[in-house]
Design a protein around this motif. Sequence first.
Motif, PDB file in Angstrom:
ATOM      1  N   TRP A 217      -4.810  -0.998   2.614  1.00  0.00           N
ATOM      2  CA  TRP A 217      -4.355  -1.814   3.741  1.00  0.00           C
ATOM      3  C   TRP A 217      -5.436  -2.784   4.178  1.00  0.00           C
ATOM      4  O   TRP A 217      -5.172  -3.901   4.573  1.00  0.00           O
ATOM      5  CB  TRP A 217      -3.937  -0.906   4.909  1.00  0.00           C
ATOM      6  CG  TRP A 217      -2.696  -1.429   5.548  1.00  0.00           C
ATOM      7  CD1 TRP A 217      -2.586  -2.580   6.245  1.00  0.00           C
ATOM      8  CD2 TRP A 217      -1.388  -0.849   5.485  1.00  0.00           C
ATOM      9  NE1 TRP A 217      -1.290  -2.757   6.643  1.00  0.00           N
ATOM     10  CE2 TRP A 217      -0.524  -1.710   6.182  1.00  0.00           C
ATOM     11  CE3 TRP A 217      -0.876   0.306   4.906  1.00  0.00           C
ATOM     12  CZ2 TRP A 217       0.838  -1.436   6.324  1.00  0.00           C
ATOM     13  CZ3 TRP A 217       0.480   0.569   5.064  1.00  0.00           C
ATOM     14  CH2 TRP A 217       1.318  -0.310   5.752  1.00  0.00           C
ATOM     15  N   SER A 218      -6.679  -2.320   4.076  1.00  0.00           N
ATOM     16  CA  SER A 218      -7.782  -3.137   4.587  1.00  0.00           C
ATOM     17  C   SER A 218      -8.115  -4.286   3.649  1.00  0.00           C
ATOM     18  O   SER A 218      -7.832  -4.242   2.484  1.00  0.00           O
ATOM     19  CB  SER A 218      -9.003  -2.271   4.821  1.00  0.00           C
ATOM     20  OG  SER A 218      -9.168  -1.373   3.750  1.00  0.00           O
TER      21      SER A 218
ATOM     22  N   ALA B  37      -3.137   4.573   0.634  1.00  0.00           N
ATOM     23  CA  ALA B  37      -2.464   3.505   1.387  1.00  0.00           C
ATOM     24  C   ALA B  37      -3.425   2.850   2.380  1.00  0.00           C
ATOM     25  O   ALA B  37      -3.460   1.627   2.517  1.00  0.00           O
ATOM     26  CB  ALA B  37      -1.234   4.071   2.098  1.00  0.00           C
ATOM     27  N   CYS B  38      -4.218   3.692   3.086  1.00  0.00           N
ATOM     28  CA  CYS B  38      -5.161   3.154   4.071  1.00  0.00           C
ATOM     29  C   CYS B  38      -6.232   2.276   3.425  1.00  0.00           C
ATOM     30  O   CYS B  38      -6.539   1.191   3.921  1.00  0.00           O
ATOM     31  CB  CYS B  38      -5.846   4.301   4.827  1.00  0.00           C
ATOM     32  SG  CYS B  38      -4.728   5.205   5.884  1.00  0.00           S
TER      33      CYS B  38
ATOM     34  N   ALA C  66      -1.961   9.180   1.495  1.00  0.00           N
ATOM     35  CA  ALA C  66      -2.124   8.395   2.723  1.00  0.00           C
ATOM     36  C   ALA C  66      -3.456   7.650   2.693  1.00  0.00           C
ATOM     37  O   ALA C  66      -3.526   6.483   3.109  1.00  0.00           O
ATOM     38  CB  ALA C  66      -2.049   9.305   3.945  1.00  0.00           C
ATOM     39  N   SER C  67      -4.509   8.292   2.167  1.00  0.00           N
ATOM     40  CA  SER C  67      -5.783   7.562   2.160  1.00  0.00           C
ATOM     41  C   SER C  67      -5.746   6.401   1.173  1.00  0.00           C
ATOM     42  O   SER C  67      -6.359   5.368   1.422  1.00  0.00           O
ATOM     43  CB  SER C  67      -6.986   8.469   1.912  1.00  0.00           C
ATOM     44  OG  SER C  67      -6.666   9.577   1.177  1.00  0.00           O
TER      45      SER C  67
ATOM     46  N   SER D 247      -9.456   8.638  -3.176  1.00  0.00           N
ATOM     47  CA  SER D 247      -8.233   9.251  -2.661  1.00  0.00           C
ATOM     48  C   SER D 247      -8.010  10.622  -3.285  1.00  0.00           C
ATOM     49  O   SER D 247      -7.553  11.549  -2.612  1.00  0.00           O
ATOM     50  CB  SER D 247      -7.029   8.363  -2.962  1.00  0.00           C
ATOM     51  OG  SER D 247      -7.255   7.064  -2.490  1.00  0.00           O
TER      52      SER D 247
ATOM     53  N   PRO E  31       0.819  -1.224   0.000  1.00  0.00           N
ATOM     54  CA  PRO E  31       0.000   0.000   0.000  1.00  0.00           C
ATOM     55  C   PRO E  31       0.848   1.268   0.000  1.00  0.00           C
ATOM     56  O   PRO E  31       0.472   2.267  -0.620  1.00  0.00           O
ATOM     57  CB  PRO E  31      -0.808  -0.110   1.307  1.00  0.00           C
ATOM     58  CG  PRO E  31      -0.865  -1.560   1.587  1.00  0.00           C
ATOM     59  CD  PRO E  31       0.427  -2.125   1.092  1.00  0.00           C
TER      60      PRO E  31
END
Lengths: 247, 109
Positions: free
Chosen positions: B108-109, B104-105, B101-102, B77, A172
């Motif tokens: 991640w899930s 990536a978030c 960053a969003s 994003s 990510p």
Amino acid sequence: MTNPFTPKYPTVKSAFWGGVREAAGVPMLIMGASFLGFGSMIKDINWSIWLALYSTLSTWALPGQIAMAEMASSGAPLLAIVLAVGLINARLLPMVAALLPQVRNSGTPKWVYYAVAMIIAATSWVGTMRRLPDLRQDQKLPFLAGFGLLLYCGSPFFAATGYMLSGSVPTPITLAFIFLNPLYFVLLFLMDLEDPGRIFALILGAIIGPLTFMLTPDWTLIITGLVGGTLAWALGHCVKTKRGADG
Amino acid sequence: MDSLPYSPILVITFAAIATYASRGLGTLLSGRLQAGDEIVEWITCVTYALMAGLIVRMIILPIGALTETPDWVRIASTVVGLIVFFMSRKNIGLGVLAGSASLACFMWS
């Protein structure tokens, strides 16, 4: 607007270091992040780290480098890539032409200006243009040199870091690095939306781009730029003439 | 990329030459072009249109690793980046940070 400080350097040498210091803050951060993204992108298309560095040092104008990498990895013809990069970076021509007369000194040999042109790109242009009026004439060129050189010398390190980080950090995060640049340019273009021609250019480019991609993926960007840009320029002209007539 | 009909070194070299052409010509013409000249406005419009086309494509129809991300993630994003950008009085750094960053978030899930 008043400047928070008026840099009056005692010597030419301190003007150079003043330029270095000025570049070391926000300009370095923003430019560093985009070259980090470029490094990740080159890794993503399976090119070597040396190619990332070679492109960074030889071209040093990120939008063109991104277009080059994107088009090359999607298999566009060489001519289309060179034309697209040339058109994207044609904006450097008026920038250089506007900046150099301001830093001119009578004793400086001509080749120096051709060398300094290499370190003029969007970030160094914006960052020096607003400071130059505060400086004594013989300090302007050293200030620009210090500002541009720090960014130029710093960019390969950021590109290399982006290249090496991607793949060694969780996926990510790598994806976020690659996503940095498209997002950066979206926001950069939204910074100054005063000129009607530029607004039309963004809208037309965003529409014509995907449409022509279906027809001719190789040449889509050239067509988008020339057709959309010229149309936008003409439309912007109409709006400005009309405003002039009304006011 | 093995499928390329040309070497990456060649592409990069030509791209670098095409870029320096503008810088060299700008040096030659220095003082004879002004912001606001019609030719300068036209060049700016061409650049803006071309980059808009490229960026839309990179977000909607990406290549490489970003193809692993669902469309909605890239669009959401971008929207987060835009919201933070405008709420922070057009702070590019914050906008880019929040948007990336969003992404990536979301992934991640």
